[in-house]
Write a protein that holds these residues in place. Structure first.
Motif, mmCIF file in Angstrom:
data_model
loop_
_atom_site.group_PDB
_atom_site.id
_atom_site.type_symbol
_atom_site.label_atom_id
_atom_site.label_comp_id
_atom_site.label_asym_id
_atom_site.label_seq_id
_atom_site.Cartn_x
_atom_site.Cartn_y
_atom_site.Cartn_z
ATOM 1 N N HIS A 1 0.822 -1.225 0.000
ATOM 2 C CA HIS A 1 0.000 0.000 0.000
ATOM 3 C C HIS A 1 0.851 1.269 0.000
ATOM 4 C CE1 HIS A 1 -3.286 -2.735 0.817
ATOM 5 N NE2 HIS A 1 -2.627 -3.178 1.866
ATOM 6 N N ARG A 2 2.082 1.169 -0.500
ATOM 7 C CA ARG A 2 2.979 2.321 -0.526
ATOM 8 C C ARG A 2 3.548 2.459 -1.936
ATOM 9 N NH1 ARG A 2 6.650 0.983 4.800
ATOM 10 N NH2 ARG A 2 5.801 2.667 6.048
ATOM 11 N N HIS A 3 3.939 3.671 -2.268
ATOM 12 C CA HIS A 3 4.418 3.941 -3.619
ATOM 13 C C HIS A 3 5.670 4.796 -3.539
ATOM 14 C CE1 HIS A 3 0.287 2.754 -4.238
ATOM 15 N NE2 HIS A 3 -0.057 3.740 -3.432
ATOM 16 N N ARG B 1 8.909 -3.306 4.594
ATOM 17 C CA ARG B 1 9.191 -3.137 6.025
ATOM 18 C C ARG B 1 8.311 -2.032 6.554
ATOM 19 N NH1 ARG B 1 9.933 0.054 9.504
ATOM 20 N NH2 ARG B 1 9.894 1.602 7.845
ATOM 21 N N TRP B 2 7.564 -2.322 7.567
ATOM 22 C CA TRP B 2 6.785 -1.277 8.220
ATOM 23 C C TRP B 2 6.695 -1.609 9.686
ATOM 24 C CZ3 TRP B 2 1.078 -1.361 9.357
ATOM 25 C CH2 TRP B 2 0.543 -2.647 9.323
ATOM 26 N N ALA B 3 6.024 -0.780 10.440
ATOM 27 C CA ALA B 3 6.000 -0.943 11.890
ATOM 28 C C ALA B 3 4.585 -1.268 12.369
ATOM 29 C CB ALA B 3 6.518 0.329 12.559
ATOM 30 N N GLY C 1 2.101 2.804 26.823
ATOM 31 C CA GLY C 1 1.478 2.802 25.490
ATOM 32 C C GLY C 1 2.093 1.761 24.569
ATOM 33 N N ASN C 2 3.348 1.441 24.793
ATOM 34 C CA ASN C 2 3.997 0.410 23.982
ATOM 35 C C ASN C 2 3.778 -0.991 24.542
ATOM 36 O OD1 ASN C 2 5.038 2.071 21.937
ATOM 37 N ND2 ASN C 2 6.819 2.619 23.170
ATOM 38 N N GLN C 3 3.675 -1.076 25.879
ATOM 39 C CA GLN C 3 3.466 -2.399 26.492
ATOM 40 C C GLN C 3 2.195 -3.064 25.970
ATOM 41 O OE1 GLN C 3 3.761 -2.920 30.740
ATOM 42 N NE2 GLN C 3 5.349 -1.350 30.931
ATOM 43 N N VAL C 4 1.178 -2.244 25.711
ATOM 44 C CA VAL C 4 -0.141 -2.744 25.295
ATOM 45 C C VAL C 4 -0.032 -3.722 24.128
ATOM 46 C CG1 VAL C 4 -2.360 -2.020 24.296
ATOM 47 C CG2 VAL C 4 -1.241 -0.597 26.010
ATOM 48 N N TRP C 5 0.824 -3.391 23.158
ATOM 49 C CA TRP C 5 0.913 -4.238 21.955
ATOM 50 C C TRP C 5 2.238 -4.997 21.854
ATOM 51 C CZ3 TRP C 5 5.025 -2.765 19.018
ATOM 52 C CH2 TRP C 5 5.491 -1.457 19.215
ATOM 53 N N ALA C 6 3.327 -4.398 22.381
ATOM 54 C CA ALA C 6 4.649 -4.998 22.169
ATOM 55 C C ALA C 6 4.789 -6.329 22.912
ATOM 56 C CB ALA C 6 5.748 -4.030 22.595
ATOM 57 N N HIS D 1 9.267 -3.455 15.037
ATOM 58 C CA HIS D 1 8.699 -2.143 15.378
ATOM 59 C C HIS D 1 9.626 -1.486 16.399
ATOM 60 C CE1 HIS D 1 4.748 0.284 15.747
ATOM 61 N NE2 HIS D 1 5.735 1.000 16.281
ATOM 62 N N GLY D 2 10.189 -0.352 16.029
ATOM 63 C CA GLY D 2 11.097 0.390 16.911
ATOM 64 C C GLY D 2 10.337 1.216 17.932
ATOM 65 N N MET D 3 10.972 1.433 19.067
ATOM 66 C CA MET D 3 10.323 2.216 20.132
ATOM 67 C C MET D 3 11.318 3.129 20.852
ATOM 68 S SD MET D 3 8.199 -0.853 21.860
ATOM 69 C CE MET D 3 9.479 -1.986 21.387
ATOM 70 N N ALA D 4 10.966 4.422 20.895
ATOM 71 C CA ALA D 4 11.700 5.350 21.756
ATOM 72 C C ALA D 4 10.974 5.481 23.100
ATOM 73 C CB ALA D 4 11.823 6.712 21.082
ATOM 74 N N GLY D 5 9.750 5.017 23.142
ATOM 75 C CA GLY D 5 8.947 5.093 24.368
ATOM 76 C C GLY D 5 9.345 4.003 25.340
ATOM 77 N N ILE D 6 10.499 4.215 25.956
ATOM 78 C CA ILE D 6 11.068 3.219 26.875
ATOM 79 C C ILE D 6 11.590 3.949 28.106
ATOM 80 C CG2 ILE D 6 11.690 1.664 24.972
ATOM 81 C CD1 ILE D 6 14.550 2.678 25.106
ATOM 82 N N ASN E 1 19.489 3.593 23.603
ATOM 83 C CA ASN E 1 18.969 4.404 22.485
ATOM 84 C C ASN E 1 17.492 4.151 22.188
ATOM 85 O OD1 ASN E 1 21.492 5.674 21.623
ATOM 86 N ND2 ASN E 1 22.118 3.583 21.140
ATOM 87 N N MET E 2 17.156 2.919 22.034
ATOM 88 C CA MET E 2 15.788 2.571 21.638
ATOM 89 C C MET E 2 15.584 1.077 21.865
ATOM 90 S SD MET E 2 15.927 0.830 18.369
ATOM 91 C CE MET E 2 14.643 1.360 17.236
ATOM 92 N N ALA E 3 14.373 0.629 21.629
ATOM 93 C CA ALA E 3 14.091 -0.805 21.678
ATOM 94 C C ALA E 3 13.365 -1.172 20.393
ATOM 95 C CB ALA E 3 13.209 -1.133 22.883
HETATM 96 C C1 LIG Z 1 13.742 5.348 16.857
HETATM 97 C C2 LIG Z 1 12.280 5.027 16.706
HETATM 98 C C3 LIG Z 1 11.430 5.195 17.779
HETATM 99 C C4 LIG Z 1 10.073 4.859 17.676
HETATM 100 N N1 LIG Z 1 9.284 4.913 18.789
HETATM 101 C C5 LIG Z 1 8.036 4.390 18.741
HETATM 102 C C6 LIG Z 1 7.293 4.209 19.935
HETATM 103 O O1 LIG Z 1 7.755 4.475 21.052
HETATM 104 N N2 LIG Z 1 6.042 3.693 19.816
HETATM 105 C C7 LIG Z 1 5.486 3.349 18.613
HETATM 106 O O2 LIG Z 1 4.352 2.874 18.582
HETATM 107 N N3 LIG Z 1 6.199 3.487 17.462
HETATM 108 C C8 LIG Z 1 7.459 3.979 17.497
HETATM 109 N N4 LIG Z 1 8.217 4.058 16.353
HETATM 110 C C9 LIG Z 1 7.644 3.657 15.053
HETATM 111 C C10 LIG Z 1 7.493 4.867 14.124
HETATM 112 O O3 LIG Z 1 6.397 5.636 14.523
HETATM 113 C C11 LIG Z 1 7.368 4.374 12.677
HETATM 114 O O4 LIG Z 1 8.550 3.698 12.321
HETATM 115 C C12 LIG Z 1 7.131 5.535 11.719
HETATM 116 O O5 LIG Z 1 5.848 6.086 11.929
HETATM 117 C C13 LIG Z 1 7.240 5.132 10.261
HETATM 118 O O6 LIG Z 1 6.350 4.094 9.977
HETATM 119 P P1 LIG Z 1 6.852 2.699 9.389
HETATM 120 O O7 LIG Z 1 7.950 2.193 10.281
HETATM 121 O O8 LIG Z 1 5.622 1.813 9.426
HETATM 122 O O9 LIG Z 1 7.354 2.947 8.001
HETATM 123 C C14 LIG Z 1 9.562 4.395 16.436
HETATM 124 C C15 LIG Z 1 10.430 4.248 15.347
HETATM 125 C C16 LIG Z 1 11.775 4.547 15.477
HETATM 126 C C17 LIG Z 1 12.689 4.326 14.289
#
Ligand SMILES: Cc1cc2nc3c(=O)[nH]c(=O)nc-3n(C[C@H](O)[C@H](O)[C@H](O)COP(=O)(O)O)c2cc1C
Length: 198
Positions: free
Chosen positions: A6-8, A20-22, A77-82, A133-138, A156-158
């Motif tokens: 669904h991306r172009h 790759r998406w999150a 907010g991240n624990q809910v799904w991660a 799925h990356g997370m800065a919310g840690i 840095n991140m999880a």
């Molecule tokens: C360093 C980093 C931190 C992020 N932190 C969060 C987070 O704490 N919670 C969350 O739901 N998504 C988080 N994301 C996901 C981003 O919101 C997501 O990668 C961005 O919207 C782009 O979408 P895509 O990865 O689906 O292409 C993070 C992504 C990165 C790379």
């Protein structure tokens, strides 16, 4: 251009970058440790300044004692799904490097290099049929305390790794956000010979 997931894209990039998406809807299953370590192996082949390899990974696999504790170090907010993923990784980096005379000096690129490692992990995972799925919310301070990470290392991140599950398993607000994001136009971020601020 490439159309996938669904991306172009504007130019004919490999579909891997669009695929790759999150997502947040993971299937709640364990993953083979060998698959997981394959993903981290790719991560640690990332390039780094002076080949310093400042990245460090602390991980927990679903089904092991440490997994729930690790999930507890994420913001609510991240624990809910991660917590439904198969593996959770904290990306740490050594903020110091050894200079030529052997003294420890600041490493200006430790976080940048670790970002490259995380992306390598994400792409290797996708190639193997896993989502990340990356997370800065840690909770960085709690993570450092829990794992005994010294002060000259940065948390840095999880990121989580797992197979995609069903969107319907997510709470409603997250279900509505479970869509592939898009990007700014390339011309908004790439400039030939000049710079344009936002
Ligand atoms: C360093 C980093 C931190 C992020 N932190 C969060 C987070 O704490 N919670 C969350 O739901 N998504 C988080 N994301 C996901 C981003 O919101 C997501 O990668 C961005 O919207 C782009 O979408 P895509 O990865 O689906 O292409 C993070 C992504 C990165 C790379």
């Amino acid at each position: 251009m490439t159309d996938s997931n669904h991306r172009h894209s504007e130019y004919p990039i490999d579909p891997l970058f669009l695929n790759r998406w999150a997502p947040r809807a993971f299937d709640g299953q364990p993953m083979p440790k060998a698959d997981f370590l394959t993903i981290l192996d790719a991560a640690h082949w990332a390039p780094s300044s002076g080949n310093g390899q400042p990245w460090r990974f602390v991980y927990a696999l679903r089904g092991t004692d440490g997994f729930d504790d690790a999930v507890g170090l994420l913001m609510d907010g991240n624990q809910v799904w991660a917590g439904n993923a198969s593996a959770l990784v904290f990306v740490i980096s050594h903020a110091k490097r050894k200079s030529r005379d052997g003294t420890l000096v600041d490493n200006a690129t430790h976080a940048f290099d670790s970002g490259a490692a995380w992306m390598a992990a994400a792409l290797q995972a996708k190639l193997m049929g896993y989502e990340t799925h990356g997370m800065a919310g840690i909770h960085k301070d709690r993570i450092a305390e829990h794992y005994g990470i010294p002060a000259d290392y940065a948390v840095n991140m999880a990121f989580v790794v797992g197979k995609y599950g069903h969107k319907e398993t997510l709470p409603k607000p997250l279900r509505e956000r479970e869509v592939q994001s898009t990007r700014k136009a390339l011309a908004e971020v790439a400039f030939e010979g000049s710079f344009t601020a936002d």
